[in-house]
Design a protein around this motif. Sequence first.
Motif, PDB file in Angstrom:
ATOM      1  N   ASP A  91       0.872  -1.173   0.000  1.00 58.79           N
ATOM      2  CA  ASP A  91       0.000   0.000   0.000  1.00 58.79           C
ATOM      3  C   ASP A  91       0.912   1.226   0.000  1.00 58.79           C
ATOM      4  OD1 ASP A  91      -2.206   1.679   0.084  1.00 58.79           O
ATOM      5  OD2 ASP A  91      -2.520   1.433   2.239  1.00 58.79           O
ATOM      6  N   PRO A  92       1.580   1.480  -1.133  1.00 54.38           N
ATOM      7  CA  PRO A  92       2.663   2.461  -1.180  1.00 54.38           C
ATOM      8  C   PRO A  92       2.191   3.911  -1.088  1.00 54.38           C
ATOM      9  CG  PRO A  92       2.152   1.740  -3.382  1.00 54.38           C
ATOM     10  CD  PRO A  92       1.314   0.896  -2.448  1.00 54.38           C
ATOM     11  N   SER A  93       3.127   4.769  -0.696  1.00 56.95           N
ATOM     12  CA  SER A  93       2.858   6.201  -0.651  1.00 56.95           C
ATOM     13  C   SER A  93       3.247   6.902  -1.951  1.00 56.95           C
ATOM     14  CB  SER A  93       3.599   6.838   0.534  1.00 56.95           C
ATOM     15  OG  SER A  93       4.989   6.580   0.446  1.00 56.95           O
ATOM     16  N   ALA A  94       3.857   6.159  -2.888  1.00 53.94           N
ATOM     17  CA  ALA A  94       4.275   6.745  -4.163  1.00 53.94           C
ATOM     18  C   ALA A  94       4.021   5.747  -5.289  1.00 53.94           C
ATOM     19  CB  ALA A  94       5.758   7.115  -4.116  1.00 53.94           C
ATOM     20  N   TRP A  95       3.931   6.286  -6.510  1.00 48.56           N
ATOM     21  CA  TRP A  95       3.727   5.437  -7.683  1.00 48.56           C
ATOM     22  C   TRP A  95       4.275   6.113  -8.923  1.00 48.56           C
ATOM     23  CZ3 TRP A  95      -2.344   5.062  -7.648  1.00 48.56           C
ATOM     24  CH2 TRP A  95      -2.908   6.318  -7.718  1.00 48.56           C
ATOM     25  N   HIS A  96       4.351   5.367 -10.006  1.00 45.61           N
ATOM     26  CA  HIS A  96       4.918   5.877 -11.251  1.00 45.61           C
ATOM     27  C   HIS A  96       3.970   6.850 -11.931  1.00 45.61           C
ATOM     28  CE1 HIS A  96       8.594   3.517 -11.651  1.00 45.61           C
ATOM     29  NE2 HIS A  96       7.943   2.651 -10.889  1.00 45.61           N
ATOM     30  N   VAL A  97       4.569   7.922 -12.462  1.00 53.05           N
ATOM     31  CA  VAL A  97       3.826   8.886 -13.284  1.00 53.05           C
ATOM     32  C   VAL A  97       4.493   9.046 -14.645  1.00 53.05           C
ATOM     33  CG1 VAL A  97       2.780  10.099 -11.340  1.00 53.05           C
ATOM     34  CG2 VAL A  97       5.015  10.859 -12.206  1.00 53.05           C
ATOM     35  N   GLY A  98       5.465   8.215 -14.936  1.00 50.43           N
ATOM     36  CA  GLY A  98       6.187   8.217 -16.201  1.00 50.43           C
ATOM     37  C   GLY A  98       7.169   7.068 -16.184  1.00 50.43           C
ATOM     38  N   PRO A  99       7.891   6.872 -17.276  1.00 49.41           N
ATOM     39  CA  PRO A  99       8.808   5.734 -17.327  1.00 49.41           C
ATOM     40  C   PRO A  99       9.900   5.791 -16.254  1.00 49.41           C
ATOM     41  CG  PRO A  99       9.021   7.072 -19.318  1.00 49.41           C
ATOM     42  CD  PRO A  99       7.911   7.651 -18.499  1.00 49.41           C
ATOM     43  N   PHE A 100      10.298   7.003 -15.855  1.00 50.86           N
ATOM     44  CA  PHE A 100      11.390   7.141 -14.907  1.00 50.86           C
ATOM     45  C   PHE A 100      11.010   7.959 -13.674  1.00 50.86           C
ATOM     46  CE2 PHE A 100      13.195   6.948 -19.245  1.00 50.86           C
ATOM     47  CZ  PHE A 100      13.773   5.697 -19.163  1.00 50.86           C
ATOM     48  N   GLU A 101       9.775   8.486 -13.633  1.00 51.73           N
ATOM     49  CA  GLU A 101       9.359   9.376 -12.564  1.00 51.73           C
ATOM     50  C   GLU A 101       8.390   8.698 -11.595  1.00 51.73           C
ATOM     51  OE1 GLU A 101      10.659  11.315 -16.068  1.00 51.73           O
ATOM     52  OE2 GLU A 101       8.752  10.290 -15.897  1.00 51.73           O
ATOM     53  N   VAL A 102       8.606   8.983 -10.315  1.00 48.91           N
ATOM     54  CA  VAL A 102       7.741   8.501  -9.238  1.00 48.91           C
ATOM     55  C   VAL A 102       7.240   9.729  -8.483  1.00 48.91           C
ATOM     56  CG1 VAL A 102       7.697   7.220  -7.062  1.00 48.91           C
ATOM     57  CG2 VAL A 102       8.948   6.300  -9.026  1.00 48.91           C
ATOM     58  N   ALA A 103       5.927   9.764  -8.224  1.00 52.39           N
ATOM     59  CA  ALA A 103       5.316  10.873  -7.489  1.00 52.39           C
ATOM     60  C   ALA A 103       4.573  10.327  -6.278  1.00 52.39           C
ATOM     61  CB  ALA A 103       4.351  11.646  -8.392  1.00 52.39           C
ATOM     62  N   THR A 104       4.325  11.217  -5.333  1.00 53.24           N
ATOM     63  CA  THR A 104       3.574  10.818  -4.151  1.00 53.24           C
ATOM     64  C   THR A 104       2.134  10.473  -4.544  1.00 53.24           C
ATOM     65  OG1 THR A 104       3.283  13.174  -3.712  1.00 53.24           O
ATOM     66  CG2 THR A 104       4.950  12.014  -2.404  1.00 53.24           C
ATOM     67  N   ARG A 105       1.663   9.391  -4.016  1.00 51.52           N
ATOM     68  CA  ARG A 105       0.295   8.892  -4.243  1.00 51.52           C
ATOM     69  C   ARG A 105      -0.678   9.585  -3.287  1.00 51.52           C
ATOM     70  NH1 ARG A 105      -1.333   2.893  -2.488  1.00 51.52           N
ATOM     71  NH2 ARG A 105      -3.426   2.830  -3.350  1.00 51.52           N
ATOM     72  N   ARG A 106      -0.175   9.945  -2.135  1.00 53.31           N
ATOM     73  CA  ARG A 106      -0.916  10.669  -1.102  1.00 53.31           C
ATOM     74  C   ARG A 106       0.118  11.513  -0.364  1.00 53.31           C
ATOM     75  NH1 ARG A 106      -1.211   5.127   0.303  1.00 53.31           N
ATOM     76  NH2 ARG A 106       0.335   4.547   1.872  1.00 53.31           N
ATOM     77  N   THR A 107      -0.335  12.397   0.494  1.00 51.23           N
ATOM     78  CA  THR A 107       0.599  13.212   1.267  1.00 51.23           C
ATOM     79  C   THR A 107       1.487  12.306   2.123  1.00 51.23           C
ATOM     80  OG1 THR A 107      -0.889  15.106   1.329  1.00 51.23           O
ATOM     81  CG2 THR A 107       0.793  15.004   3.037  1.00 51.23           C
ATOM     82  N   VAL A 108       2.776  12.597   2.099  1.00 53.98           N
ATOM     83  CA  VAL A 108       3.740  11.898   2.947  1.00 53.98           C
ATOM     84  C   VAL A 108       4.164  12.912   4.011  1.00 53.98           C
ATOM     85  CG1 VAL A 108       5.956  10.701   3.047  1.00 53.98           C
ATOM     86  CG2 VAL A 108       4.513  10.469   1.017  1.00 53.98           C
ATOM     87  N   ASP A 109       3.777  12.656   5.247  1.00 50.00           N
ATOM     88  CA  ASP A 109       4.088  13.576   6.345  1.00 50.00           C
ATOM     89  C   ASP A 109       5.548  13.481   6.747  1.00 50.00           C
ATOM     90  OD1 ASP A 109       1.456  14.584   6.583  1.00 50.00           O
ATOM     91  OD2 ASP A 109       0.871  12.866   7.824  1.00 50.00           O
ATOM     92  N   ALA A 110       6.042  14.528   7.387  1.00 52.94           N
ATOM     93  CA  ALA A 110       7.398  14.514   7.924  1.00 52.94           C
ATOM     94  C   ALA A 110       7.549  13.315   8.851  1.00 52.94           C
ATOM     95  CB  ALA A 110       7.692  15.807   8.670  1.00 52.94           C
ATOM     96  N   GLY A 111       8.630  12.564   8.668  1.00 50.13           N
ATOM     97  CA  GLY A 111       8.888  11.372   9.475  1.00 50.13           C
ATOM     98  C   GLY A 111       8.320  10.096   8.882  1.00 50.13           C
TER      99      GLY A 111
END
Length: 172
Positions: A91-111
């Motif tokens: 249940d990741p916090s990030a996912w692919h948005v292009g062949p080489f790019e990964v973006a946050t899937r939801r907000t990732v809080d500090a820590g």
Amino acid sequence: MVAPTSVWLHGALEARPSSIAGTGLVATEPIPAGIVVIRFGGGLVSTAELHALFAEADRRGRYVDTITVDDDVHLVLPEGSLAHFANHSCDPSAWHVGPFEVATRRTVDAGQELTIDYATNSGDPSFTMDCTCGSPLCRRVVTGKDWRRPELQDRYAGHWVPALDTLIGHRR
């Protein structure tokens, strides 16, 4: 296809101890959903070359960081890249948005740890890994064939590396 030669990480990520496995990428400040946090880079190799690299890495007690880019094309990240510490979660916090790019899937809080589901970028059928992510969605074992799972196809629709997205499109 031309791959970037180096790896870039968002400035609010650093390597810290992980509850998932060893060391992970942890946010030092909140990162909103939809922000690119990793741009993978490295060298492109064939599947046969990748398997030779895996065999050599096994002999040396090392790990090869790689993502599937296209049919019989894999990106091998430079050794020592901080992207190596992007741990897997079912249940990741990030996912692919292009062949080489990964973006946050939801907000990732500090820590919080930035994670990615390795199934979204590994199409090598020989890949298998025991999972200890601790998510209620944990599959216990992650493989290079997980892209075939309908529930994952639906969950990550549009957020696979293009090679796997193409394979999924051919299966529907």
